[in-house]
Write a protein that holds these residues in place. Structure first.
Motif, PDB file in Angstrom:
ATOM      1  N   GLU A  89      46.364 -38.354  66.234  1.00  0.00           N
ATOM      2  CA  GLU A  89      45.730 -38.422  67.444  1.00  0.00           C
ATOM      3  C   GLU A  89      45.054 -39.590  67.626  1.00  0.00           C
ATOM      4  N   GLY A  90      44.820 -40.456  66.756  1.00  0.00           N
ATOM      5  CA  GLY A  90      44.036 -41.637  66.944  1.00  0.00           C
ATOM      6  C   GLY A  90      42.625 -41.558  66.475  1.00  0.00           C
ATOM      7  N   ARG A  91      42.210 -40.351  65.738  1.00  0.00           N
ATOM      8  CA  ARG A  91      40.830 -40.254  65.501  1.00  0.00           C
ATOM      9  C   ARG A  91      40.613 -40.787  64.240  1.00  0.00           C
ATOM     10  N   ARG A  92      39.423 -41.543  64.056  1.00  0.00           N
ATOM     11  CA  ARG A  92      38.803 -41.993  62.953  1.00  0.00           C
ATOM     12  C   ARG A  92      37.756 -41.030  62.191  1.00  0.00           C
ATOM     13  N   PRO A  93      37.666 -40.925  60.981  1.00  0.00           N
ATOM     14  CA  PRO A  93      36.848 -39.952  60.453  1.00  0.00           C
ATOM     15  C   PRO A  93      35.550 -40.654  60.185  1.00  0.00           C
ATOM     16  N   HIS A  94      34.390 -39.968  60.489  1.00  0.00           N
ATOM     17  CA  HIS A  94      33.013 -40.328  59.894  1.00  0.00           C
ATOM     18  C   HIS A  94      33.007 -39.713  58.674  1.00  0.00           C
ATOM     19  N   TRP A  95      32.063 -39.910  57.745  1.00  0.00           N
ATOM     20  CA  TRP A  95      32.019 -39.241  56.393  1.00  0.00           C
ATOM     21  C   TRP A  95      30.480 -38.642  56.132  1.00  0.00           C
ATOM     22  N   ARG A  96      30.522 -37.348  55.712  1.00  0.00           N
ATOM     23  CA  ARG A  96      29.400 -36.725  55.522  1.00  0.00           C
ATOM     24  C   ARG A  96      29.161 -36.731  53.975  1.00  0.00           C
ATOM     25  N   PHE A  97      28.116 -36.788  53.555  1.00  0.00           N
ATOM     26  CA  PHE A  97      27.379 -36.300  52.142  1.00  0.00           C
ATOM     27  C   PHE A  97      27.472 -34.935  52.077  1.00  0.00           C
ATOM     28  N   LYS A  98      27.922 -34.324  50.908  1.00  0.00           N
ATOM     29  CA  LYS A  98      27.922 -33.076  50.779  1.00  0.00           C
ATOM     30  C   LYS A  98      26.767 -32.639  50.097  1.00  0.00           C
ATOM     31  N   LEU A  99      25.592 -32.069  50.478  1.00  0.00           N
ATOM     32  CA  LEU A  99      24.387 -31.793  49.867  1.00  0.00           C
ATOM     33  C   LEU A  99      24.574 -30.755  48.943  1.00  0.00           C
ATOM     34  N   ASP A 100      23.922 -30.620  47.770  1.00  0.00           N
ATOM     35  CA  ASP A 100      23.904 -29.482  46.948  1.00  0.00           C
ATOM     36  C   ASP A 100      22.833 -28.489  47.621  1.00  0.00           C
ATOM     37  N   HIS A 101      23.244 -27.301  47.738  1.00  0.00           N
ATOM     38  CA  HIS A 101      22.366 -26.231  48.300  1.00  0.00           C
ATOM     39  C   HIS A 101      21.354 -25.701  47.231  1.00  0.00           C
ATOM     40  N   ALA A 102      20.424 -26.734  46.890  1.00  0.00           N
ATOM     41  CA  ALA A 102      19.524 -26.407  45.865  1.00  0.00           C
ATOM     42  C   ALA A 102      18.276 -27.062  46.361  1.00  0.00           C
ATOM     43  N   PRO A 103      17.128 -26.272  45.828  1.00  0.00           N
ATOM     44  CA  PRO A 103      15.898 -26.989  45.944  1.00  0.00           C
ATOM     45  C   PRO A 103      15.646 -28.690  45.773  1.00  0.00           C
ATOM     46  N   VAL A 104      15.111 -29.282  46.412  1.00  0.00           N
ATOM     47  CA  VAL A 104      14.571 -30.673  46.338  1.00  0.00           C
ATOM     48  C   VAL A 104      12.881 -30.995  46.162  1.00  0.00           C
ATOM     49  N   ALA A 105      12.471 -31.288  45.257  1.00  0.00           N
ATOM     50  CA  ALA A 105      11.012 -31.480  45.072  1.00  0.00           C
ATOM     51  C   ALA A 105      10.562 -32.696  44.569  1.00  0.00           C
ATOM     52  N   TRP A 106       9.588 -33.313  44.928  1.00  0.00           N
ATOM     53  CA  TRP A 106       8.964 -34.557  44.420  1.00  0.00           C
ATOM     54  C   TRP A 106       7.251 -34.544  44.660  1.00  0.00           C
ATOM     55  N   THR A 107       6.775 -35.127  43.802  1.00  0.00           N
ATOM     56  CA  THR A 107       5.277 -35.245  44.061  1.00  0.00           C
ATOM     57  C   THR A 107       4.809 -36.394  44.896  1.00  0.00           C
ATOM     58  N   ASP A 108       4.469 -36.368  46.013  1.00  0.00           N
ATOM     59  CA  ASP A 108       4.094 -37.345  46.972  1.00  0.00           C
ATOM     60  C   ASP A 108       2.939 -38.059  46.626  1.00  0.00           C
ATOM     61  N   LEU A 109       2.959 -39.350  46.497  1.00  0.00           N
ATOM     62  CA  LEU A 109       1.566 -40.077  46.044  1.00  0.00           C
ATOM     63  C   LEU A 109       0.784 -39.811  47.278  1.00  0.00           C
ATOM     64  N   VAL A 110       0.906 -39.720  48.629  1.00  0.00           N
ATOM     65  CA  VAL A 110      -0.124 -39.296  49.535  1.00  0.00           C
ATOM     66  C   VAL A 110       0.112 -37.901  49.933  1.00  0.00           C
ATOM     67  N   ARG A 111       1.206 -37.216  49.988  1.00  0.00           N
ATOM     68  CA  ARG A 111       1.164 -35.855  50.450  1.00  0.00           C
ATOM     69  C   ARG A 111       1.270 -34.770  49.404  1.00  0.00           C
ATOM     70  N   GLY A 112       1.218 -35.227  48.256  1.00  0.00           N
ATOM     71  CA  GLY A 112       1.213 -34.211  47.210  1.00  0.00           C
ATOM     72  C   GLY A 112       2.646 -33.715  46.986  1.00  0.00           C
ATOM     73  N   PRO A 113       2.485 -32.307  46.501  1.00  0.00           N
ATOM     74  CA  PRO A 113       3.697 -31.688  46.351  1.00  0.00           C
ATOM     75  C   PRO A 113       4.755 -31.647  47.551  1.00  0.00           C
ATOM     76  N   ALA A 114       5.912 -31.859  47.465  1.00  0.00           N
ATOM     77  CA  ALA A 114       6.789 -31.837  48.763  1.00  0.00           C
ATOM     78  C   ALA A 114       7.997 -30.951  48.097  1.00  0.00           C
ATOM     79  N   HIS A 115       8.620 -30.270  49.059  1.00  0.00           N
ATOM     80  CA  HIS A 115       9.505 -29.374  48.360  1.00  0.00           C
ATOM     81  C   HIS A 115      10.616 -28.874  49.892  1.00  0.00           C
TER      82      HIS A 115
END
Ligand code: GLU
Length: 447
Positions: A138-164
């Motif tokens: 039909e002439g459509r071109r795809p855009h591409w998505r990143f498949k996220l893990d359905h898992a928690p993501v956490a980091w300790t932000d130097l300014v905001r502290g623990p982020a989740h």
């Protein structure tokens, strides 16, 4: 660990105080740790990015003294982004989607109508090879998505502290557009990996991006860096600065307001930290005083009046050695230390020095609201040589002779000698004007 940071503006406009705060905190963090500072131009949006803005960004940073150790342009690195995309495809983490913007809009609306978060439903993951072939036909071109893990993501932000974040609460981000161009979410992580960035310091508008990008780092096999997300500046009333950013651009503050780079840097280095804001004379002193742990989560309020006050305070303390070459560049050859010390307490901006150079070295139209008094004062002008004591001697004589004192004495003399109601102390100014000029002005002559 080698500290390596980057400042990554998009060359789609002029740098403003908000960008500069981020550039400065990155720069100070790097310099304090003996690390490196990368200037990265995020110019993959070629509709809005221009070479003129890119040049202006470099000129503005240079004017501020925020030099970079390395420089990169995303438009030079497109090959790397497509390699990264291919590796994600091979790992099953990048999938083609064919929805149009309208179709996606409808999906969003219907989720929101049911009070559900407007997450992408991953319908494209269920497409068969035939479905995809039909879309392509039909002439459509795809855009591409990143498949996220359905898992928690956490980091300790130097300014905001623990982020989740919960991976399941985020939409799979689009990394490649229909026309094949990579989006910032991908290109930024590829660059941060390739340039071995140790800390990403940016605005808190990127917090949700960070959750997604951490998964991307992991998928691309990179080492996840440290993060610091700084709150965005507001005006004194707590409103976002977006509408006023034109007048708060570095170029406006430099060219229209005539401000000193160190005034801007002194303010932005301390704004939103636990430390008092004060004029700091050098970048070295700013580096010495910088401490990332002092940067607070609270919203920093930017006040243009405070900036002007800092500017004035820097000028009032500026040593002659620093002012001399600048005065010479303005054409005031022979502006000596005595001149500088006399006029600097009156400066709000450096360029105002010109006014006082005029008044001490060029003809001035005197104002004499009380010619009788001025004539009497002129007759009492002490002979040369003059020093800073001359004014006191003269004033005593005038008082004794005429009985006039206080403002009634000072103001007419100031007007007659300088043509102005305000200015540097007359005891310092008088010897700079000199007896011949003073006498002529007192007699109403332009001199
Ligand atoms: N070009 C992005 C921006 O200006 C950079 C964000 C980042 O530091 O990752 O918002």
């Amino acid at each position: 660990m080698t500290i390596s940071v980057r400042f990554a503006p998009s060359p789609t406009g002029r740098l403003h105080v908000g960008n500069i705060r981020l550039a400065l905190v990155n720069w100070l963090f790097a310099r304090k740790a003996g690390g490196s500072f990368l200037l990265r131009l995020d110019d993959t949006d070629d509709e809005r990015s221009t070479p003129e803005f890119a040049e202006a960004i470099e000129a503005d940073l240079s004017w501020l003294g925020l030099g970079w150790d390395r420089r990169a342009r995303q438009s030079d690195r497109l090959q790397r982004y497509s390699e990264a995309a291919e590796s994600l495809k091979a790992a099953g983490r990048l999938y083609p989607c064919y929805e149009t913007a309208d179709e996606l809009g409808l999906k969003r609306k219907s989720l929101l109508a049911r009070s559900l978060p407007p997450l992408y439903d991953r319908a494209a993951l269920r497409l068969t090879a035939e479905d995809r072939a039909r879309h392509e036909a039909e002439g459509r071109r795809p855009h591409w998505r990143f498949k996220l893990d359905h898992a928690p993501v956490a980091w300790t932000d130097l300014v905001r502290g623990p982020a989740h974040f919960e991976g399941a609460a985020l939409s799979d981000p689009v990394l490649i557009r229909e026309d094949g161009r990579p989006l910032y979410t991908l290109s930024s992580v590829v660059d941060d990996i390739d340039f071995a960035i140790s800390h990403v310091i940016r605005g808190e508008d990127h917090v949700a991006n960070t959750a997604v990008q951490i998964q991307l780092w992991q998928a691309l096999g990179g080492t996840v860096p440290g993060f610091a997300h700084l709150p965005l500046l507001t005006d004194a009333g707590g409103q976002g600065l977006s509408k006023r950013l034109g007048s708060l651009s570095v170029s406006a503050l430099r060219d229209e307001e005539g401000l000193e780079p160190m005034a801007l840097l002194s303010l932005l280095a301390r704004l939103g930290t636990a430390d008092a804001i004060e004029p700091v004379r050098s970048l070295e002193a700013l580096i010495a005083g910088f401490d990332m742990t002092r940067v607070s989560r609270a919203t920093p309020k930017f006040d243009a009046e405070e900036l002007k006050r800092l500017n004035a305070r820097l000028l009032h303390e500026m040593p002659f050695a620093e002012a001399a070459p600048r005065m010479e560049a303005l054409g005031f050859a022979g502006a000596n230390e005595r001149f500088w010390r006399t006029v600097r307490p009156n400066l709000g901006r450096f360029a105002e020095v010109a006014e006082w150079w005029q008044i001490t070295h060029a003809p001035v139209t005197p104002a004499a609201p009380d010619p009788g008094f001025i004539a009497a004062a002129a007759a009492l002008l002490p002979p040369e040589p003059w020093s800073e004591a001359t004014w006191g001697v003269w004033v005593e004589r005038i008082k004794a002779e005429t009985g006039v004192k206080g403002k009634a004495l000072f103001l007419p003399l100031r007007l007659a000698l300088t043509g102005r109601e305000h200015g540097p102390e007359l005891k310092n100014l008088l010897p700079l004007i000199g007896r011949n000029r003073a006498l002529a002005r007192l007699s109403g002559t332009v001199a």
